[in-house]
Design a protein around this motif. Structure first.
Motif, PDB file in Angstrom:
ATOM      1  N   ALA A   4       0.844  -1.197   0.000  1.00 29.38           N
ATOM      2  CA  ALA A   4       0.000   0.000   0.000  1.00 29.38           C
ATOM      3  C   ALA A   4       0.877   1.243   0.000  1.00 29.38           C
ATOM      4  O   ALA A   4       2.014   1.228   0.476  1.00 29.38           O
ATOM      5  CB  ALA A   4      -0.901   0.003   1.221  1.00 29.38           C
ATOM      6  N   ASP A   8      -3.276   5.256  -1.169  1.00 33.23           N
ATOM      7  CA  ASP A   8      -4.329   4.250  -0.999  1.00 33.23           C
ATOM      8  C   ASP A   8      -5.131   4.434   0.288  1.00 33.23           C
ATOM      9  O   ASP A   8      -6.110   3.721   0.509  1.00 33.23           O
ATOM     10  CB  ASP A   8      -3.718   2.840  -0.964  1.00 33.23           C
ATOM     11  N   ASP A   9      -4.724   5.348   1.158  1.00 35.12           N
ATOM     12  CA  ASP A   9      -5.330   5.449   2.489  1.00 35.12           C
ATOM     13  C   ASP A   9      -6.852   5.565   2.446  1.00 35.12           C
ATOM     14  O   ASP A   9      -7.559   4.878   3.187  1.00 35.12           O
ATOM     15  CB  ASP A   9      -4.756   6.633   3.269  1.00 35.12           C
ATOM     16  N   ILE A  12      -8.360   2.224   1.326  1.00 39.72           N
ATOM     17  CA  ILE A  12      -8.213   1.230   2.395  1.00 39.72           C
ATOM     18  C   ILE A  12      -9.268   1.476   3.469  1.00 39.72           C
ATOM     19  O   ILE A  12      -9.912   0.537   3.951  1.00 39.72           O
ATOM     20  CB  ILE A  12      -6.796   1.265   2.980  1.00 39.72           C
ATOM     21  N   GLU A  47       1.812  -3.129   5.012  1.00 38.51           N
ATOM     22  CA  GLU A  47       0.418  -2.870   4.645  1.00 38.51           C
ATOM     23  C   GLU A  47       0.297  -3.221   3.171  1.00 38.51           C
ATOM     24  O   GLU A  47       1.019  -2.679   2.337  1.00 38.51           O
ATOM     25  CB  GLU A  47       0.074  -1.408   4.910  1.00 38.51           C
ATOM     26  N   VAL A  49      -2.312  -4.330  -0.266  1.00 34.45           N
ATOM     27  CA  VAL A  49      -3.642  -4.229  -0.844  1.00 34.45           C
ATOM     28  C   VAL A  49      -3.766  -5.195  -2.012  1.00 34.45           C
ATOM     29  O   VAL A  49      -2.785  -5.534  -2.671  1.00 34.45           O
ATOM     30  CB  VAL A  49      -3.972  -2.792  -1.312  1.00 34.45           C
ATOM     31  N   VAL A  56      -9.092  -0.867  -5.223  1.00 33.88           N
ATOM     32  CA  VAL A  56      -8.597  -1.593  -4.055  1.00 33.88           C
ATOM     33  C   VAL A  56      -9.774  -2.392  -3.494  1.00 33.88           C
ATOM     34  O   VAL A  56     -10.797  -1.821  -3.110  1.00 33.88           O
ATOM     35  CB  VAL A  56      -8.028  -0.633  -2.993  1.00 33.88           C
ATOM     36  N   HIS A  59      -7.382  -5.605   1.795  1.00 32.64           N
ATOM     37  CA  HIS A  59      -6.316  -4.957   2.569  1.00 32.64           C
ATOM     38  C   HIS A  59      -5.936  -5.845   3.741  1.00 32.64           C
ATOM     39  O   HIS A  59      -6.793  -6.515   4.333  1.00 32.64           O
ATOM     40  CB  HIS A  59      -6.801  -3.602   3.098  1.00 32.64           C
ATOM     41  N   THR A  84     -11.806  -7.579   3.034  1.00 31.07           N
ATOM     42  CA  THR A  84     -12.120  -7.704   1.609  1.00 31.07           C
ATOM     43  C   THR A  84     -13.508  -7.106   1.388  1.00 31.07           C
ATOM     44  O   THR A  84     -14.419  -7.339   2.196  1.00 31.07           O
ATOM     45  CB  THR A  84     -12.126  -9.182   1.163  1.00 31.07           C
ATOM     46  N   LEU A  97      -4.013 -12.461   0.817  1.00 30.30           N
ATOM     47  CA  LEU A  97      -3.523 -11.399   1.694  1.00 30.30           C
ATOM     48  C   LEU A  97      -2.887 -11.974   2.957  1.00 30.30           C
ATOM     49  O   LEU A  97      -1.868 -11.460   3.433  1.00 30.30           O
ATOM     50  CB  LEU A  97      -4.659 -10.436   2.042  1.00 30.30           C
TER      51      LEU A  97
END
Length: 196
Positions: A4, A8-9, A12, A47, A49, A56, A59, A84, A97
């Motif tokens: 990530a 992407d914050d 996410i 972190e 993704v 996205v 995560h 997810t 993940l």
């Protein structure tokens, strides 16, 4: 799947809120706010993704915690949260993940990766009951079967003791569960799982 970035914050945050809020919107907000604070406190070790096209859709976070062993305080890792988007669940994204989180934790040099979660899900993805190795959860409100670990090459037999979460987890009351959820899971695990 990829690491990530700060760009992407927002995505996410939306994935966490949707995944954890599917049954209870308040839970989605709680977990997303917790993870944002973990990130802002500089506790993130990894972190990752999962992306479909440009979206996205999944995560996972791996963050810092300690094991309070008799010999010394040991820096270890914790997997949480795993998310997810609801319309992408069941496609193997969570499994991928988890595998990526295990490898990221291994690469960090930490001797172990811990989590609180479903033994039916995580047990088939490399995690074992932590209590089997003399390891104790950070809270007595964590069902024994839910407290799990993956040990790496750097793990040594003297590394036993209680897991210690950074204070952000306690401020958010995110260690273990409160009743009635705790009682429900203790009963469920007692009926569905063999003893360790």
């Amino acid at each position: 799947m990829r690491p990530a970035t700060r760009a992407d914050d927002r995505d996410i945050d939306a994935v966490i809120r949707a995944a954890f809020g599917a049954a209870d919107p308040g839970e989605g907000d709680k977990v997303a706010d917790l993870w944002a604070e973990v990130r802002d406190a500089g506790l993130v070790l990894a972190e990752l993704v999962s992306v479909v096209g440009e979206e996205v859709v999944g995560h996972v976070g791996v963050s810092h915690c300690w094991l309070d062993a008799r010999r010394e305080l040991v820096e270890v890792a914790m997997l949480s949260p795993l998310s997810t988007l609801p319309d992408h669940q069941g496609a193997g994204i969570g499994t991928a993940l988890v595998g990526a989180a295990i490898e990221a934790a291994r690469a960090s040099g930490r001797p172990a990766l811990f989590l609180e979660g479903s033994p039916a899900f995580y047990g088939s993805r490399g995690f074992e009951r932590a209590g089997s190795y003399g390891l104790e959860p950070a809270s007595r409100r964590t069902p024994e079967a839910a407290f799990q670990v993956v040990r790496f090459d750097a793990y040594a037999d003297w590394m036993t003791g209680r897991l210690v979460y950074p204070d952000v987890w306690w401020r958010h009351d995110a260690a273990g569960l409160r009743d009635p959820d705790l009682a429900f899971l203790e009963d469920l695990f007692a009926r569905e799982l063999p003893p360790s």
